[in-house]
Write a protein that holds these residues in place. Sequence first.
Motif, mmCIF file in Angstrom:
data_model
loop_
_atom_site.group_PDB
_atom_site.id
_atom_site.type_symbol
_atom_site.label_atom_id
_atom_site.label_comp_id
_atom_site.label_asym_id
_atom_site.label_seq_id
_atom_site.Cartn_x
_atom_site.Cartn_y
_atom_site.Cartn_z
ATOM 1 N N TYR A 1 -2.338 -1.788 -11.728
ATOM 2 C CA TYR A 1 -2.210 -1.013 -10.491
ATOM 3 C C TYR A 1 -1.307 -1.717 -9.483
ATOM 4 C CZ TYR A 1 -6.120 1.565 -12.451
ATOM 5 O OH TYR A 1 -6.930 2.295 -13.273
ATOM 6 N N VAL A 2 -1.460 -3.040 -9.405
ATOM 7 C CA VAL A 2 -0.597 -3.827 -8.515
ATOM 8 C C VAL A 2 0.854 -3.697 -8.962
ATOM 9 C CG1 VAL A 2 0.001 -6.176 -7.786
ATOM 10 C CG2 VAL A 2 -2.391 -5.452 -7.802
ATOM 11 N N ALA A 3 1.090 -3.820 -10.256
ATOM 12 C CA ALA A 3 2.459 -3.708 -10.776
ATOM 13 C C ALA A 3 3.025 -2.313 -10.523
ATOM 14 C CB ALA A 3 2.486 -4.027 -12.274
ATOM 15 N N ALA A 4 2.226 -1.285 -10.749
ATOM 16 C CA ALA A 4 2.699 0.087 -10.540
ATOM 17 C C ALA A 4 3.013 0.344 -9.074
ATOM 18 C CB ALA A 4 1.654 1.084 -11.036
ATOM 19 N N ALA A 5 2.153 -0.112 -8.183
ATOM 20 C CA ALA A 5 2.394 0.079 -6.745
ATOM 21 C C ALA A 5 3.647 -0.678 -6.311
ATOM 22 C CB ALA A 5 1.184 -0.375 -5.931
ATOM 23 N N PHE A 6 3.834 -1.877 -6.846
ATOM 24 C CA PHE A 6 5.011 -2.676 -6.495
ATOM 25 C C PHE A 6 6.287 -1.995 -6.994
ATOM 26 C CE2 PHE A 6 8.090 -6.104 -7.084
ATOM 27 C CZ PHE A 6 8.090 -6.637 -5.811
ATOM 28 N N VAL A 7 6.269 -1.513 -8.228
ATOM 29 C CA VAL A 7 7.449 -0.835 -8.787
ATOM 30 C C VAL A 7 7.747 0.427 -7.989
ATOM 31 C CG1 VAL A 7 8.316 0.427 -10.794
ATOM 32 C CG2 VAL A 7 7.269 -1.826 -11.100
#
Length: 151
Positions: A106-112
């Motif tokens: 989720y962190v990676a998706a939000a960052f991307v």
Amino acid sequence: MNLQFSDIGHMIQLAIAPTFLLSGVATMLMVLINRLARIIDRTRVLEDRLDRDYNDLWHDELDVLYQRSHLINYAITLATACGLMVCLVIAMLFLGDSANISLDKYVAAAFVFGMVALIGCFSYLLREIFIAAAGMRKHRHRRSPRNIAKK
């Protein structure tokens, strides 16, 4: 769940880099809002002039200003979305670390998503700058001594 002082320090360390990014996004929003304010001010001046006396040049400039304002509004929307995603990243980092929940995806998706929004923001800003520069060149060409002498 018992948080140790070192755990809180670690959570703060995790949030530092996204916080700097958030600061940059806030600065970008200030730039965009200032550009929009100048466009709005110039639009009001031209609309007042057109109410008194119609002029094709003013009407053409208004069309360009409307186009620029739309681009800036899109850029503001994307910069705001980026800021929101960065805030979510920070919140998820704290939540994941403090509650020992795996939120990596989720962190990676939000960052991307935030980075895609920021790229879009810069793209709209660049397009608006190109249109503004083209308008300046066009205005300068109309005011050149050769063109004034022809009138």
